[in-house]
Design an enzyme around this catalytic site. Structure first.
Site, PDB file in Angstrom:
ATOM      1  N   ARG A  51       0.743  -1.233  -0.031  1.00 47.42           N
ATOM      2  CA  ARG A  51       0.056  -0.089   0.122  1.00 47.42           C
ATOM      3  C   ARG A  51       0.969   1.160  -0.121  1.00 47.42           C
ATOM      4  O   ARG A  51       0.476   2.272  -0.468  1.00 47.42           O
ATOM      5  CB  ARG A  51      -1.012  -0.076   1.265  1.00 47.42           C
ATOM      6  CG  ARG A  51      -1.745   1.448   1.335  1.00 47.42           C
ATOM      7  CD  ARG A  51      -2.896   1.423   2.501  1.00 47.42           C
ATOM      8  NE  ARG A  51      -2.405   0.600   3.530  1.00 47.42           N
ATOM      9  CZ  ARG A  51      -1.673   1.177   4.571  1.00 47.42           C
ATOM     10  NH1 ARG A  51      -0.899   2.089   4.605  1.00 47.42           N
ATOM     11  NH2 ARG A  51      -1.566   0.235   5.638  1.00 47.42           N
ATOM     12  N   TYR A 103     -16.924  16.220 -15.884  1.00 46.02           N
ATOM     13  CA  TYR A 103     -17.358  15.013 -15.684  1.00 46.02           C
ATOM     14  C   TYR A 103     -18.239  14.589 -14.838  1.00 46.02           C
ATOM     15  O   TYR A 103     -18.009  15.046 -13.589  1.00 46.02           O
ATOM     16  CB  TYR A 103     -16.074  13.914 -15.761  1.00 46.02           C
ATOM     17  CG  TYR A 103     -16.464  12.603 -15.495  1.00 46.02           C
ATOM     18  CD1 TYR A 103     -17.330  11.567 -16.101  1.00 46.02           C
ATOM     19  CD2 TYR A 103     -15.762  12.019 -14.210  1.00 46.02           C
ATOM     20  CE1 TYR A 103     -17.444  10.580 -15.728  1.00 46.02           C
ATOM     21  CE2 TYR A 103     -15.980  10.581 -13.860  1.00 46.02           C
ATOM     22  CZ  TYR A 103     -16.874   9.903 -14.700  1.00 46.02           C
ATOM     23  OH  TYR A 103     -17.164   8.568 -14.227  1.00 46.02           O
ATOM     24  N   ASP A 175      -7.456  18.681 -14.872  1.00 45.66           N
ATOM     25  CA  ASP A 175      -7.826  17.139 -15.474  1.00 45.66           C
ATOM     26  C   ASP A 175      -7.390  17.241 -16.741  1.00 45.66           C
ATOM     27  O   ASP A 175      -7.926  17.648 -17.750  1.00 45.66           O
ATOM     28  CB  ASP A 175      -9.366  17.042 -15.231  1.00 45.66           C
ATOM     29  CG  ASP A 175      -9.545  15.711 -15.547  1.00 45.66           C
ATOM     30  OD1 ASP A 175      -8.852  14.775 -16.244  1.00 45.66           O
ATOM     31  OD2 ASP A 175     -10.713  15.033 -15.164  1.00 45.66           O
ATOM     32  N   LYS A 200      -8.138   5.808 -19.446  1.00 48.31           N
ATOM     33  CA  LYS A 200      -8.456   6.372 -20.551  1.00 48.31           C
ATOM     34  C   LYS A 200      -7.342   6.211 -21.821  1.00 48.31           C
ATOM     35  O   LYS A 200      -6.942   5.129 -21.941  1.00 48.31           O
ATOM     36  CB  LYS A 200      -8.915   7.905 -20.481  1.00 48.31           C
ATOM     37  CG  LYS A 200     -10.270   7.954 -19.551  1.00 48.31           C
ATOM     38  CD  LYS A 200     -11.255   6.954 -19.821  1.00 48.31           C
ATOM     39  CE  LYS A 200     -12.543   7.574 -18.738  1.00 48.31           C
ATOM     40  NZ  LYS A 200     -12.203   7.620 -17.393  1.00 48.31           N
TER      41      LYS A 200
END
Length: 384
Positions: A51, A103, A175, A200
């Site tokens: 982690r 978005y 973004d 993406k």
């Protein structure tokens, strides 16, 4: 040649990368382990628990920093997990100014998750930078920009917003999912932080979900690394490997996405049954000149409205496509079509949605890297 001096196309392949020190593997191995042996408490080789850090994830984070011209990269379980970490930099009472056309998932996390913790969000149209300044006050901590925006393809002048943010000592986050660093690099234009849904274009093959943040400043990076480790929304080694592999062909894919994007946008613009086409590369696009200035090309994301702006016509078109696949998401090698009002932006109330242009007849295309003539033929028969 030092990696700092590499041109972009070389950085996608070599940026931040070294052969693996165990056996000299050219591609970073998938370190599918949760923990690492120690010789004495705290005596380890830089990794203790996956982690907190994993060699495959670190290789990806170094690559992300390199291609975005940053110094520090962070990889997360999804784009929204990356956004979640950014908003956790803030305190109750702090204010955020965000693009109004963004978005749906970004809108949802702002309004339905973080608003109840006392963080205030203002949504403004940012094509005119003066609109942003009107909302800045002593409590403003962050400006959140998407450019091109999703799904209206609005272009926001990153240099101008960055100047404003610096003047008011406010963080600027961009973004960069739609453009990718192949087309624009916000950190080079003065942004403090770049975010990606790496699901993406960076991954590029519709086979992985992952998020990324890139920054230049060490203090900001340290705060984000702390949040990344404390909140734990990290990506696994397999997903890190897939995105790292995707990045190696980012430049060749984006070039084709942009070429095909132009062919489709021009076809739609000249079609008698299409009312409006949104693609930053068209001369008619508002802020086309800003796009020309800050982007190297215009990408493969296009939205359009059929003549008469009828919901039924839009649905008929997306249902009749054969080469384009009707599906959520974007940025893969295959062409996708979506209906934002009922898919990606369904979490935004209709009234809010329509204010920014996301009407029920809007269709969004993620133009892939197939043969452009096949894609045009498919649209031709679906539009009828």
């Amino acid at each position: 040649m030092s990696q700092k001096k590499l041109k972009f196309n070389s950085k996608t392949i070599h940026g931040g990368q070294k052969p693996d020190k165990a056996y000299g593997a050219v591609m970073p191995p998938i370190y599918q382990t949760s923990t690492f042996a120690q010789t004495t408490p705290g005596g380890h080789q830089g990794f203790e628990y996956s982690r907190s850090g994993n060699p495959t994830r670190t290789a990806l984070e170094n690559s992300l920093a390199s291609i975005e011209s940053g110094n520090y990269g962070l990889a997360f379980g999804s784009g929204l997990a990356a956004m979640d970490a950014v908003i956790k930099l803030l305190n109750p009472g702090d204010e955020v100014i965000s693009t109004n056309d963004l978005y749906g998932g970004s809108y949802r996390i702002f309004k339905q998750i973080f608003e109840k913790y006392g963080i205030v969000f203002h949504f403004v149209a940012m094509q005119n930078v003066n609109e942003i300044e009107k909302k800045i006050n002593s409590k403003t901590r962050l400006i959140w920009v998407e450019t091109p925006t999703n799904p209206m393809m609005n272009i926001i002048d990153v240099k101008a917003v960055s100047k404003l943010a610096k003047q008011h000592k406010v963080l600027l986050a961009v973004d960069n999912t739609f453009a990718t660093p192949y087309l624009q690099r916000p950190l080079e234009m003065g942004a403090d932080l770049v975010m990606h849904s790496a699901t993406k274009y960076l991954g590029g093959h519709s086979d992985v979900v992952l998020g990324a943040l890139i920054v230049k400043d060490k203090e900001l990076a340290d705060q984000l690394y702390f949040i990344q480790n404390a909140s734990g929304a990290v990506c696994g080694p397999m997903d890190s490997f897939l995105v790292l592999r995707g990045i190696k062909t980012l430049h060749v894919r984006m070039q084709r996405h942009s070429e095909n994007g132009r062919a489709i946008a021009e076809f739609l613009q000249n079609h008698p049954k299409i009312e409006k086409v949104y693609w930053p590369g068209l001369d008619s696009h508002p802020n086309h000149l800003v796009a020309k200035e800050q982007m190297n090309d215009f990408g493969g994301m296009i939205s359009f409205i059929p003549k008469g702006a009828s919901y039924d016509d839009a649905i008929k078109i997306v249902e009749h496509l054969n080469v384009f696949t009707l599906a959520e998401s974007l940025g893969g090698v295959e062409s996708l079509a979506g209906h934002p009002a009922s898919m990606t932006h369904a979490s935004i109330p209709k009234e809010e949605r329509e204010k920014s242009g996301v009407v029920d007849s809007l269709i969004r295309l993620s133009v892939g890297i197939e043969d452009a003539s096949d894609l045009i033929e498919d649209l031709e028969q679906a539009i009828g």
